[in-house]
Design a protein around this motif. Structure first.
Motif, PDB file in Angstrom:
ATOM      1  N   PRO A  24     -27.855 -36.829 -48.193  1.00 55.82           N
ATOM      2  CA  PRO A  24     -26.906 -35.891 -47.313  1.00 55.82           C
ATOM      3  C   PRO A  24     -25.562 -36.231 -47.405  1.00 55.82           C
ATOM      4  CG  PRO A  24     -28.844 -37.103 -45.953  1.00 55.82           C
ATOM      5  CD  PRO A  24     -28.858 -37.552 -47.615  1.00 55.82           C
ATOM      6  N   SER A  25     -24.700 -34.970 -47.430  1.00 53.92           N
ATOM      7  CA  SER A  25     -23.430 -35.494 -47.530  1.00 53.92           C
ATOM      8  C   SER A  25     -22.564 -35.619 -46.241  1.00 53.92           C
ATOM      9  CB  SER A  25     -22.781 -34.163 -48.151  1.00 53.92           C
ATOM     10  OG  SER A  25     -22.889 -33.061 -47.300  1.00 53.92           O
ATOM     11  N   ARG A  26     -23.292 -35.594 -44.870  1.00 48.33           N
ATOM     12  CA  ARG A  26     -22.887 -35.684 -43.619  1.00 48.33           C
ATOM     13  C   ARG A  26     -23.890 -35.844 -42.550  1.00 48.33           C
ATOM     14  NH1 ARG A  26     -23.198 -31.087 -40.996  1.00 48.33           N
ATOM     15  NH2 ARG A  26     -23.569 -29.205 -41.870  1.00 48.33           N
ATOM     16  N   LYS A  27     -23.715 -36.464 -41.384  1.00 49.47           N
ATOM     17  CA  LYS A  27     -24.629 -36.519 -40.337  1.00 49.47           C
ATOM     18  C   LYS A  27     -24.687 -35.029 -39.822  1.00 49.47           C
ATOM     19  CE  LYS A  27     -24.327 -41.361 -39.217  1.00 49.47           C
ATOM     20  NZ  LYS A  27     -23.893 -42.216 -38.225  1.00 49.47           N
ATOM     21  N   ALA A  28     -26.015 -34.929 -39.343  1.00 50.86           N
ATOM     22  CA  ALA A  28     -26.172 -33.637 -38.332  1.00 50.86           C
ATOM     23  C   ALA A  28     -25.274 -33.931 -37.149  1.00 50.86           C
ATOM     24  CB  ALA A  28     -27.572 -33.531 -37.988  1.00 50.86           C
ATOM     25  N   THR A  29     -24.833 -32.455 -36.767  1.00 54.12           N
ATOM     26  CA  THR A  29     -23.899 -32.643 -35.660  1.00 54.12           C
ATOM     27  C   THR A  29     -24.516 -33.043 -34.300  1.00 54.12           C
ATOM     28  OG1 THR A  29     -24.496 -30.453 -34.967  1.00 54.12           O
ATOM     29  CG2 THR A  29     -22.532 -30.735 -36.501  1.00 54.12           C
ATOM     30  N   GLU A  30     -25.930 -32.943 -33.963  1.00 51.63           N
ATOM     31  CA  GLU A  30     -26.489 -33.568 -32.910  1.00 51.63           C
ATOM     32  C   GLU A  30     -27.148 -34.841 -32.928  1.00 51.63           C
ATOM     33  OE1 GLU A  30     -29.495 -31.395 -35.831  1.00 51.63           O
ATOM     34  OE2 GLU A  30     -27.504 -30.767 -34.947  1.00 51.63           O
ATOM     35  N   TRP A  31     -26.626 -35.700 -34.047  1.00 50.12           N
ATOM     36  CA  TRP A  31     -26.869 -36.861 -34.169  1.00 50.12           C
ATOM     37  C   TRP A  31     -26.440 -37.892 -33.113  1.00 50.12           C
ATOM     38  CZ3 TRP A  31     -29.372 -38.945 -38.704  1.00 50.12           C
ATOM     39  CH2 TRP A  31     -29.397 -40.421 -38.828  1.00 50.12           C
ATOM     40  N   ASP A  32     -27.629 -38.523 -32.354  1.00 48.40           N
ATOM     41  CA  ASP A  32     -27.363 -39.402 -31.080  1.00 48.40           C
ATOM     42  C   ASP A  32     -27.749 -40.771 -31.291  1.00 48.40           C
ATOM     43  OD1 ASP A  32     -26.908 -40.551 -28.701  1.00 48.40           O
ATOM     44  OD2 ASP A  32     -27.453 -38.702 -27.732  1.00 48.40           O
ATOM     45  N   GLU A  33     -27.004 -41.734 -31.805  1.00 48.38           N
ATOM     46  CA  GLU A  33     -27.403 -43.307 -31.807  1.00 48.38           C
ATOM     47  C   GLU A  33     -28.083 -43.714 -30.674  1.00 48.38           C
ATOM     48  OE1 GLU A  33     -27.166 -44.795 -34.857  1.00 48.38           O
ATOM     49  OE2 GLU A  33     -25.900 -43.437 -35.830  1.00 48.38           O
ATOM     50  N   VAL A  34     -27.740 -43.358 -29.632  1.00 48.84           N
ATOM     51  CA  VAL A  34     -28.336 -43.808 -28.390  1.00 48.84           C
ATOM     52  C   VAL A  34     -29.880 -43.440 -28.468  1.00 48.84           C
ATOM     53  CG1 VAL A  34     -28.634 -44.038 -25.942  1.00 48.84           C
ATOM     54  CG2 VAL A  34     -26.073 -44.255 -27.077  1.00 48.84           C
ATOM     55  N   LYS A  35     -30.148 -41.937 -28.549  1.00 49.26           N
ATOM     56  CA  LYS A  35     -31.255 -41.627 -28.472  1.00 49.26           C
ATOM     57  C   LYS A  35     -32.406 -42.330 -29.603  1.00 49.26           C
ATOM     58  CE  LYS A  35     -30.455 -37.341 -26.074  1.00 49.26           C
ATOM     59  NZ  LYS A  35     -30.505 -35.991 -26.065  1.00 49.26           N
ATOM     60  N   ILE A  36     -31.799 -42.195 -30.844  1.00 52.88           N
ATOM     61  CA  ILE A  36     -32.400 -42.779 -31.901  1.00 52.88           C
ATOM     62  C   ILE A  36     -32.748 -44.344 -31.653  1.00 52.88           C
ATOM     63  CG2 ILE A  36     -32.142 -43.672 -34.398  1.00 52.88           C
ATOM     64  CD1 ILE A  36     -30.326 -41.128 -34.883  1.00 52.88           C
ATOM     65  N   ALA A  37     -31.919 -45.122 -31.334  1.00 51.08           N
ATOM     66  CA  ALA A  37     -32.271 -46.600 -30.732  1.00 51.08           C
ATOM     67  C   ALA A  37     -33.279 -46.476 -29.750  1.00 51.08           C
ATOM     68  CB  ALA A  37     -30.873 -47.176 -30.165  1.00 51.08           C
ATOM     69  N   ALA A  38     -33.258 -45.756 -28.631  1.00 52.03           N
ATOM     70  CA  ALA A  38     -34.456 -45.888 -27.687  1.00 52.03           C
ATOM     71  C   ALA A  38     -35.667 -45.224 -28.377  1.00 52.03           C
ATOM     72  CB  ALA A  38     -33.942 -44.673 -26.594  1.00 52.03           C
ATOM     73  N   TRP A  39     -35.679 -44.188 -29.413  1.00 55.52           N
ATOM     74  CA  TRP A  39     -36.882 -43.533 -29.895  1.00 55.52           C
ATOM     75  C   TRP A  39     -37.258 -45.044 -30.728  1.00 55.52           C
ATOM     76  CZ3 TRP A  39     -37.816 -43.085 -35.257  1.00 55.52           C
ATOM     77  CH2 TRP A  39     -38.974 -42.614 -35.576  1.00 55.52           C
ATOM     78  N   LYS A  40     -36.871 -45.600 -31.743  1.00 54.37           N
ATOM     79  CA  LYS A  40     -36.990 -46.543 -32.555  1.00 54.37           C
ATOM     80  C   LYS A  40     -37.779 -47.928 -31.594  1.00 54.37           C
ATOM     81  CE  LYS A  40     -34.081 -46.256 -36.343  1.00 54.37           C
ATOM     82  NZ  LYS A  40     -32.887 -46.920 -36.999  1.00 54.37           N
ATOM     83  N   ASP A  41     -37.156 -48.137 -30.375  1.00 53.57           N
ATOM     84  CA  ASP A  41     -37.853 -48.955 -29.475  1.00 53.57           C
ATOM     85  C   ASP A  41     -39.098 -48.711 -28.959  1.00 53.57           C
ATOM     86  OD1 ASP A  41     -35.731 -50.866 -29.832  1.00 53.57           O
ATOM     87  OD2 ASP A  41     -34.553 -50.213 -27.908  1.00 53.57           O
TER      88      ASP A  41
END
Length: 58
Positions: free
Chosen positions: A36-53
């Motif tokens: 991918p050339s860029r991240k999605a505009t809806e990318w949310d690091e906090v939500k991703i970390a919570a999902w991984k946990d």
């Protein structure tokens, strides 16, 4: 990624290739790595970390 493709080829066709040979074969067939050339505009690091946990708690 190439190692994963090699595993699929081995399982599906019973043929083993070195990663270098598989890379050459894929390029000859016109395949290439897609990055991918860029991240999605809806990318949310906090939500991703919570999902991984939640998925894989430590």
């Amino acid at each position: 990624m190439l190692a994963r493709i090699a595993e699929v080829v081995r399982r599906r066709f019973g043929t083993e290739y070195t990663l270098a040979r598989l890379d050459l074969l894929l390029h000859r067939l016109g395949w290439s790595m897609q990055v991918p050339s860029r991240k999605a505009t809806e990318w949310d690091e906090v939500k991703i970390a919570a999902w991984k946990d939640k998925l894989c708690p430590s």
